[in-house]
Design a protein around this motif. Structure first.
Motif, PDB file in Angstrom:
ATOM      1  N   ASN A 135       0.835  -1.164  -0.033  1.00 17.47           N
ATOM      2  CA  ASN A 135      -0.043   0.127   0.134  1.00 17.47           C
ATOM      3  C   ASN A 135       0.960   1.377   0.036  1.00 17.47           C
ATOM      4  O   ASN A 135       0.550   2.283   0.679  1.00 17.47           O
ATOM      5  N   THR A 136       2.139   1.083  -0.757  1.00 17.45           N
ATOM      6  CA  THR A 136       2.929   2.275  -0.883  1.00 17.45           C
ATOM      7  C   THR A 136       3.146   2.498  -2.446  1.00 17.45           C
ATOM      8  O   THR A 136       2.968   1.725  -3.057  1.00 17.45           O
ATOM      9  N   LEU A 137       3.444   3.807  -2.723  1.00 24.54           N
ATOM     10  CA  LEU A 137       3.845   4.213  -4.216  1.00 24.54           C
ATOM     11  C   LEU A 137       4.953   3.381  -4.393  1.00 24.54           C
ATOM     12  O   LEU A 137       5.090   2.864  -5.622  1.00 24.54           O
ATOM     13  N   GLN A 138       5.829   3.121  -3.541  1.00 25.53           N
ATOM     14  CA  GLN A 138       7.510   2.334  -4.032  1.00 25.53           C
ATOM     15  C   GLN A 138       6.917   0.707  -4.103  1.00 25.53           C
ATOM     16  O   GLN A 138       7.616   0.310  -5.095  1.00 25.53           O
ATOM     17  N   ASN A 139       5.927   0.183  -3.457  1.00 22.96           N
ATOM     18  CA  ASN A 139       5.331  -1.046  -3.649  1.00 22.96           C
ATOM     19  C   ASN A 139       4.861  -1.222  -5.117  1.00 22.96           C
ATOM     20  O   ASN A 139       5.155  -2.389  -6.027  1.00 22.96           O
ATOM     21  N   ASP A 140       4.026  -0.178  -5.598  1.00 17.29           N
ATOM     22  CA  ASP A 140       3.482  -0.205  -6.831  1.00 17.29           C
ATOM     23  C   ASP A 140       4.632  -0.109  -7.836  1.00 17.29           C
ATOM     24  O   ASP A 140       4.647  -0.726  -8.970  1.00 17.29           O
ATOM     25  N   VAL A 141       5.647   0.898  -7.674  1.00 16.73           N
ATOM     26  CA  VAL A 141       6.790   0.870  -8.527  1.00 16.73           C
ATOM     27  C   VAL A 141       7.482  -0.448  -8.637  1.00 16.73           C
ATOM     28  O   VAL A 141       7.749  -1.025  -9.850  1.00 16.73           O
ATOM     29  N   ILE A 142       7.871  -1.338  -7.627  1.00 14.37           N
ATOM     30  CA  ILE A 142       8.477  -2.506  -7.782  1.00 14.37           C
ATOM     31  C   ILE A 142       7.680  -3.458  -8.556  1.00 14.37           C
ATOM     32  O   ILE A 142       8.000  -4.206  -9.286  1.00 14.37           O
ATOM     33  N   GLU A 143       6.287  -3.294  -8.286  1.00 12.03           N
ATOM     34  CA  GLU A 143       5.542  -4.592  -9.003  1.00 12.03           C
ATOM     35  C   GLU A 143       5.240  -4.027 -10.448  1.00 12.03           C
ATOM     36  O   GLU A 143       5.303  -5.017 -11.319  1.00 12.03           O
ATOM     37  N   HIS A 144       5.258  -3.005 -10.847  1.00 14.01           N
ATOM     38  CA  HIS A 144       5.188  -2.477 -12.128  1.00 14.01           C
ATOM     39  C   HIS A 144       6.516  -2.836 -12.844  1.00 14.01           C
ATOM     40  O   HIS A 144       6.513  -3.096 -13.962  1.00 14.01           O
ATOM     41  N   ALA A 145       7.623  -2.772 -12.145  1.00 19.81           N
ATOM     42  CA  ALA A 145       8.822  -2.904 -12.762  1.00 19.81           C
ATOM     43  C   ALA A 145       9.165  -4.356 -12.991  1.00 19.81           C
ATOM     44  O   ALA A 145      10.265  -4.751 -13.820  1.00 19.81           O
ATOM     45  N   GLY A 146       8.325  -5.179 -12.431  1.00 22.56           N
ATOM     46  CA  GLY A 146       8.565  -6.936 -12.489  1.00 22.56           C
ATOM     47  C   GLY A 146       9.108  -7.557 -11.339  1.00 22.56           C
ATOM     48  O   GLY A 146       9.340  -8.668 -11.375  1.00 22.56           O
ATOM     49  N   GLY A 147       9.105  -6.809 -10.182  1.00 20.35           N
ATOM     50  CA  GLY A 147       9.573  -7.291  -8.891  1.00 20.35           C
ATOM     51  C   GLY A 147       8.547  -7.780  -8.054  1.00 20.35           C
ATOM     52  O   GLY A 147       7.278  -7.331  -8.311  1.00 20.35           O
ATOM     53  N   LYS A 148       9.141  -8.183  -6.841  1.00 21.45           N
ATOM     54  CA  LYS A 148       7.970  -8.539  -5.688  1.00 21.45           C
ATOM     55  C   LYS A 148       8.566  -7.643  -4.644  1.00 21.45           C
ATOM     56  O   LYS A 148       9.949  -7.949  -4.226  1.00 21.45           O
ATOM     57  N   ASN A 149       7.830  -6.789  -3.729  1.00 23.75           N
ATOM     58  CA  ASN A 149       8.232  -6.349  -2.504  1.00 23.75           C
ATOM     59  C   ASN A 149       8.723  -7.259  -1.431  1.00 23.75           C
ATOM     60  O   ASN A 149       7.892  -8.170  -1.049  1.00 23.75           O
ATOM     61  N   ALA A 150      10.072  -7.104  -1.050  1.00 23.26           N
ATOM     62  CA  ALA A 150      10.564  -7.978  -0.081  1.00 23.26           C
ATOM     63  C   ALA A 150      10.010  -7.989   1.340  1.00 23.26           C
ATOM     64  O   ALA A 150       9.999  -8.805   2.139  1.00 23.26           O
ATOM     65  N   PHE A 151       9.367  -6.735   1.309  1.00 25.27           N
ATOM     66  CA  PHE A 151       8.781  -6.562   2.713  1.00 25.27           C
ATOM     67  C   PHE A 151       7.303  -6.097   2.548  1.00 25.27           C
ATOM     68  O   PHE A 151       6.714  -5.279   3.104  1.00 25.27           O
ATOM     69  N   ALA A 152       6.635  -6.853   1.814  1.00 24.69           N
ATOM     70  CA  ALA A 152       5.118  -6.621   1.472  1.00 24.69           C
ATOM     71  C   ALA A 152       4.210  -7.062   2.520  1.00 24.69           C
ATOM     72  O   ALA A 152       3.288  -6.681   2.817  1.00 24.69           O
ATOM     73  N   GLY A 153       4.705  -7.650   3.584  1.00 28.65           N
ATOM     74  CA  GLY A 153       3.801  -8.095   4.925  1.00 28.65           C
ATOM     75  C   GLY A 153       3.838  -6.926   5.963  1.00 28.65           C
ATOM     76  O   GLY A 153       3.160  -7.028   6.708  1.00 28.65           O
TER      77      GLY A 153
END
Length: 344
Positions: A200-218
């Motif tokens: 639920n952060t803008l940076q999480n959206d950047v990571i997902e759009h870029a093709g990664g997964k957030n290491a701290f999505a929890g």
């Protein structure tokens, strides 16, 4: 005596009367109504010529629509593009001077979700048109560009900008990547304590759009993690907020900290030179530059999958001693805090 004839028996007279009636019931030709991101419907009866922006992200959207010349007030933290530096200041994020805003005589004030609710209410009580632009993710940002375009009479420019950003995001999403590879990426906002971006952060959206997964999505929103938690998570790529960007043209303290401090030496991203600095403003503001940040993160992912060890965009590590830091080293790290500037 001539008999009186009703004017409505004359087709031309009837048509003229109907047009006059309609003209009294509709908004002016230049009027526009939108529902902003706070759910409030705002109507402007004329194209605004004097605009105040209460957030850096909104200032960047306005500038991208070539509306810098209409700005009559911005916040103390609005710093991009450089052309806005001559615009009068009306206070900080949470310390907006309603007196300065009112004195600027704006016909449109663009607030954000960070603008205190009482400030928004006060400005509206003064009779000012206030629109809340507060995108939660990249798609919202592109939608809001169109909304700002509608409000300011720059619909065509807004459509071109939104379409261009959408095409660039689509290109990022279709970039060649080995099937099933979504590297774990950590975005580090701060290094002491370790402050990371969760879901639920803008940076999480950047990571997902870029093709990664957030290491701290929890983590919900932004939060701190211990050194031990970070080491156990061991992300494939580490993105840090900095000022030099991927080309490392200026010194980035957080990046240097990761690449030179012994407590981080065991991390895969450090050993393989997969620690990158992305401009802090670009990756934290919901403006057009967030797509630049997304493209940078996507390039990091492609470099990792192409070489298997990452590229040379990160800092070149100096000699390190593996293991955890001693208490004295922790004190040295604390000294870095005074050198870091928060760029939101």
């Amino acid at each position: 005596m001539m008999p009186r004839t009703s004017p409505f028996k004359n087709p031309r007279a009837a048509l003229l009367a109907a047009l006059l009636l309609v003209s009294c019931c509709v908004l002016p030709v230049s009027a526009v109504a939108v529902t902003d991101d706070a759910g409030t419907t705002v109507t402007l009866n004329a194209t605004p010529q004097r605009i105040v922006s209460l957030a850096p992200s909104n200032t960047e959207i306005l500038a991208a629509l070539d509306l810098t010349g209409r700005l009559v007030g911005i916040t103390d933290v609005c710093n991009y593009p450089p052309e806005v530096n001559t615009v009068p200041r009306i206070g900080g994020y949470s310390s907006i001077s309603t007196e300065k805003v009112s004195a600027a005589r704006p016909d449109l004030v663009i607030a954000s979700d960070i603008t205190p609710a009482e400030t928004t209410a006060r400005l509206r009580a003064l009779g000012l048109n206030v629109v809340v632009v507060a995108p939660r993710n990249i798609d919202d940002m592109i939608r809001d560009i169109r909304m700002v375009g509608a409000l300011t009479g720059t619909d065509a420019e807004a459509e071109r900008l939104a379409a261009n950003l959408s095409l660039r995001l689509a290109a990022v999403g279709t970039a060649e990547r080995p099937a099933g590879t979504r590297p774990a990426i950590a975005h580090v906002v701060w290094n002491n304590p370790l402050y990371v971006s969760g879901n639920n952060t803008l940076q999480n959206d950047v990571i997902e759009h870029a093709g990664g997964k957030n290491a701290f999505a929890g983590i919900s929103g932004w939060g701190t993690v211990t050194l031990e938690e970070f080491l156990v998570t061991n992300p494939d790529i580490i993105i840090v907020s900095g000022g030099g960007g991927m080309d490392n043209s200026t010194r980035d303290v957080i990046l240097d900290d990761f690449m030179t401090r012994p407590q981080y030496a065991s991390l895969s991203a450090v050993k393989n030179h997969r620690v990158y600095a992305v401009n802090a403003d670009a990756i934290s503001r919901a403006g057009p530059r967030i797509v630049d940040a997304t493209e940078q993160v996507a390039a990091d992912i492609r470099e990792m999958t192409r070489t298997g060890t990452g590229g040379t965009a990160g800092a070149v590590p100096t000699t390190r001693t593996p293991g955890f830091c001693a208490a004295g080293t922790v004190l040295l790290i604390a000294a870095f805090v005074c050198l870091i500037q928060w760029r939101r």
